[in-house]
Design a protein around this motif. Sequence first.
Motif, mmCIF file in Angstrom:
data_model
loop_
_atom_site.group_PDB
_atom_site.id
_atom_site.type_symbol
_atom_site.label_atom_id
_atom_site.label_comp_id
_atom_site.label_asym_id
_atom_site.label_seq_id
_atom_site.Cartn_x
_atom_site.Cartn_y
_atom_site.Cartn_z
ATOM 1 N N GLY A 1 2.386 11.368 -0.682
ATOM 2 C CA GLY A 1 3.107 10.731 -1.778
ATOM 3 C C GLY A 1 4.609 10.733 -1.557
ATOM 4 N N PRO A 2 5.237 11.909 -1.375
ATOM 5 C CA PRO A 2 6.671 11.929 -1.075
ATOM 6 C C PRO A 2 7.028 11.188 0.217
ATOM 7 C CG PRO A 2 5.939 14.089 -1.812
ATOM 8 C CD PRO A 2 4.710 13.253 -1.638
ATOM 9 N N ALA A 3 6.170 11.270 1.233
ATOM 10 C CA ALA A 3 6.443 10.553 2.482
ATOM 11 C C ALA A 3 6.459 9.046 2.244
ATOM 12 C CB ALA A 3 5.394 10.911 3.533
ATOM 13 N N SER A 4 5.553 8.561 1.405
ATOM 14 C CA SER A 4 5.531 7.131 1.079
ATOM 15 C C SER A 4 6.774 6.731 0.290
ATOM 16 C CB SER A 4 4.271 6.797 0.278
ATOM 17 O OG SER A 4 3.099 7.090 1.018
ATOM 18 N N ALA A 5 7.246 7.623 -0.581
ATOM 19 C CA ALA A 5 8.473 7.337 -1.333
ATOM 20 C C ALA A 5 9.666 7.197 -0.383
ATOM 21 C CB ALA A 5 8.726 8.433 -2.354
ATOM 22 N N ILE A 6 9.733 8.060 0.616
ATOM 23 C CA ILE A 6 10.818 7.958 1.603
ATOM 24 C C ILE A 6 10.692 6.663 2.406
ATOM 25 C CG2 ILE A 6 11.793 8.994 3.681
ATOM 26 C CD1 ILE A 6 11.117 11.705 2.560
ATOM 27 N N ALA A 7 9.458 6.263 2.710
ATOM 28 C CA ALA A 7 9.256 5.003 3.433
ATOM 29 C C ALA A 7 9.779 3.822 2.619
ATOM 30 C CB ALA A 7 7.779 4.819 3.750
ATOM 31 N N VAL A 8 9.534 3.835 1.319
ATOM 32 C CA VAL A 8 10.047 2.765 0.453
ATOM 33 C C VAL A 8 11.575 2.774 0.447
ATOM 34 C CG1 VAL A 8 10.125 1.902 -1.918
ATOM 35 C CG2 VAL A 8 7.973 2.756 -0.975
ATOM 36 N N ILE A 9 12.168 3.967 0.402
ATOM 37 C CA ILE A 9 13.632 4.074 0.439
ATOM 38 C C ILE A 9 14.174 3.483 1.738
ATOM 39 C CG2 ILE A 9 15.553 5.702 0.557
ATOM 40 C CD1 ILE A 9 13.971 7.532 -1.309
ATOM 41 N N LEU A 10 13.506 3.761 2.857
ATOM 42 C CA LEU A 10 13.936 3.207 4.148
ATOM 43 C C LEU A 10 13.898 1.679 4.142
ATOM 44 C CD1 LEU A 10 12.256 5.610 6.742
ATOM 45 C CD2 LEU A 10 14.701 5.155 6.515
ATOM 46 N N VAL A 11 12.837 1.121 3.576
ATOM 47 C CA VAL A 11 12.720 -0.338 3.510
ATOM 48 C C VAL A 11 13.833 -0.924 2.652
ATOM 49 C CG1 VAL A 11 11.291 -2.241 2.689
ATOM 50 C CG2 VAL A 11 10.245 -0.364 3.937
ATOM 51 N N LEU A 12 14.103 -0.313 1.507
ATOM 52 C CA LEU A 12 15.151 -0.815 0.614
ATOM 53 C C LEU A 12 16.529 -0.731 1.273
ATOM 54 C CD1 LEU A 12 13.979 0.677 -2.813
ATOM 55 C CD2 LEU A 12 13.749 -1.678 -1.995
ATOM 56 N N THR B 1 5.677 11.737 -9.974
ATOM 57 C CA THR B 1 5.801 13.096 -9.441
ATOM 58 C C THR B 1 6.413 13.093 -8.037
ATOM 59 O OG1 THR B 1 3.880 13.795 -10.727
ATOM 60 C CG2 THR B 1 4.552 15.203 -8.894
ATOM 61 N N SER B 2 5.909 12.228 -7.171
ATOM 62 C CA SER B 2 6.405 12.188 -5.794
ATOM 63 C C SER B 2 7.861 11.741 -5.753
ATOM 64 C CB SER B 2 5.541 11.246 -4.951
ATOM 65 O OG SER B 2 4.209 11.711 -4.868
ATOM 66 N N TRP B 3 8.217 10.766 -6.566
ATOM 67 C CA TRP B 3 9.584 10.290 -6.596
ATOM 68 C C TRP B 3 10.539 11.370 -7.109
ATOM 69 C CZ3 TRP B 3 11.585 6.065 -4.412
ATOM 70 C CH2 TRP B 3 10.708 5.059 -4.014
ATOM 71 N N ARG B 4 10.104 12.123 -8.134
ATOM 72 C CA ARG B 4 10.956 13.215 -8.633
ATOM 73 C C ARG B 4 11.159 14.264 -7.551
ATOM 74 N NH1 ARG B 4 7.474 13.104 -13.258
ATOM 75 N NH2 ARG B 4 8.362 11.862 -14.957
ATOM 76 N N ALA B 5 10.069 14.586 -6.822
ATOM 77 C CA ALA B 5 10.161 15.603 -5.773
ATOM 78 C C ALA B 5 11.126 15.170 -4.671
ATOM 79 C CB ALA B 5 8.780 15.881 -5.186
ATOM 80 N N GLY C 1 0.809 -1.216 0.000
ATOM 81 C CA GLY C 1 0.000 0.000 0.000
ATOM 82 C C GLY C 1 0.842 1.265 0.000
ATOM 83 N N VAL C 2 1.923 1.272 0.796
ATOM 84 C CA VAL C 2 2.815 2.427 0.830
ATOM 85 C C VAL C 2 3.495 2.614 -0.518
ATOM 86 C CG1 VAL C 2 4.963 3.304 1.835
ATOM 87 C CG2 VAL C 2 3.191 2.368 3.313
ATOM 88 N N PHE C 3 3.906 1.514 -1.137
ATOM 89 C CA PHE C 3 4.548 1.598 -2.448
ATOM 90 C C PHE C 3 3.577 2.179 -3.477
ATOM 91 C CE2 PHE C 3 5.735 -0.333 -6.553
ATOM 92 C CZ PHE C 3 7.021 0.187 -6.670
ATOM 93 N N ALA C 4 2.313 1.769 -3.403
ATOM 94 C CA ALA C 4 1.316 2.305 -4.328
ATOM 95 C C ALA C 4 1.065 3.795 -4.072
ATOM 96 C CB ALA C 4 0.009 1.512 -4.210
ATOM 97 N N LEU C 5 1.041 4.203 -2.789
ATOM 98 C CA LEU C 5 0.816 5.614 -2.464
ATOM 99 C C LEU C 5 1.949 6.511 -2.952
ATOM 100 C CD1 LEU C 5 -0.643 5.579 1.178
ATOM 101 C CD2 LEU C 5 -1.784 6.334 -0.920
ATOM 102 N N SER C 6 3.137 5.947 -3.118
ATOM 103 C CA SER C 6 4.262 6.763 -3.575
ATOM 104 C C SER C 6 4.087 7.231 -5.023
ATOM 105 C CB SER C 6 5.569 5.982 -3.437
ATOM 106 O OG SER C 6 5.605 4.882 -4.322
ATOM 107 N N PHE C 7 3.115 6.680 -5.720
ATOM 108 C CA PHE C 7 2.836 7.100 -7.100
ATOM 109 C C PHE C 7 1.544 7.908 -7.175
ATOM 110 C CE2 PHE C 7 5.358 3.231 -7.386
ATOM 111 C CZ PHE C 7 6.368 3.628 -8.242
ATOM 112 N N THR C 8 1.145 8.498 -6.043
ATOM 113 C CA THR C 8 -0.090 9.272 -6.004
ATOM 114 C C THR C 8 0.161 10.642 -5.368
ATOM 115 O OG1 THR C 8 -0.742 8.453 -3.816
ATOM 116 C CG2 THR C 8 -1.424 7.145 -5.723
ATOM 117 N N THR C 9 -0.871 11.472 -5.450
ATOM 118 C CA THR C 9 -0.898 12.746 -4.742
ATOM 119 C C THR C 9 -2.053 12.694 -3.755
ATOM 120 O OG1 THR C 9 -0.005 13.938 -6.641
ATOM 121 C CG2 THR C 9 -1.138 15.245 -4.967
ATOM 122 N N TRP C 10 -1.732 12.852 -2.462
ATOM 123 C CA TRP C 10 -2.755 12.726 -1.415
ATOM 124 C C TRP C 10 -2.349 13.559 -0.222
ATOM 125 C CZ3 TRP C 10 -3.314 8.364 2.616
ATOM 126 C CH2 TRP C 10 -4.572 8.454 3.245
#
Length: 300
Positions: free
Chosen positions: A264-275, A59-63, A38-47
């Motif tokens: 969205g950007p917060a979810s992208a950072i969460a994915v980075i932390l997991v990786l 967009t979130s990943w670029r930001a 779910g977090v990975f999916a949210l990283s590709f959204t605006t919310w």
Amino acid sequence: MSSHTGHPPRRAPRSILPWLATPALVVFVGFAVLPLVGVFALSFTTWDGIGAIHPSGLTSWRAVLTDPGLPHALWVTFLVMAVSWAVQTPLSILLGTFMAGRQRYRAVLGVVYFIPLMLSSAAIAIAYKALLDPNFGLGAGLKIQTLSQDWLGRPGLAFGVVIFIVSWQFVPFHSLIYQGGVQQIPKSLYEAAQLDGAGRIRQFFSITLPQLKYTIITSSTLMVVGSLTFFDLIFVLTEGGPGDATRVLALDMYKRGFQASLMGPASAIAVILVLVGLTLALLLRRLGGRDAGASQLEGV
């Protein structure tokens, strides 16, 4: 009335074993895998966390990846990880070795050492923040000029305070791990060393440390991966300051998601932390070799 037949107890058929693991698998999928997806999916959204969720592609990943604050947050995160590991590991090994002794007072001290781990990180941060206050804290009360510094207002001192409190809280846990590891070392090794005239220091470096290899790998993995989730203590203590001196990646994720409402950007950072956590865990496991897991299971 039961009779002893001398036959060994029957083991569960292998066909039943997968079913016995099903509840744990369901919990793992429900509370770990699905939220991660779910977090990975949210990283590709605006919310904004309240309204409708709108797909926004990369967009979130670029930001996040183009934000100049990301490298700094990563650097602070790795710095906290490395320094806290360098402080906690030797202290934990020494305390664990000490508590593995047979004297009764060591068991009492082991209980005392374990108390910090039972306290809330937020409560610990509030207590230390009050004690370190330059105007009304411990230094001012005792009229000790050295303790009356602006501990949380200067970058170097604030970083040192974070490392000290983290180590103070988690050294007891890792000491318990090393205590169990030391108690699994065969006593015959020490008896043979004594016959050869080896003293305690020589025994420690020639027997204890080599035998704790896989325990060190296990403790280091928990320590390194756990340091990626430091949030509540740093948030209450410094809020990432002064400036961004203690702004770790987990705190950056919180500020983006819950203060700036950028899920969205917060979810992208969460994915980075997991990786990052998975990569570090795999590297540490590779350092331990193939027998690390088997050795730990034999010691349980």
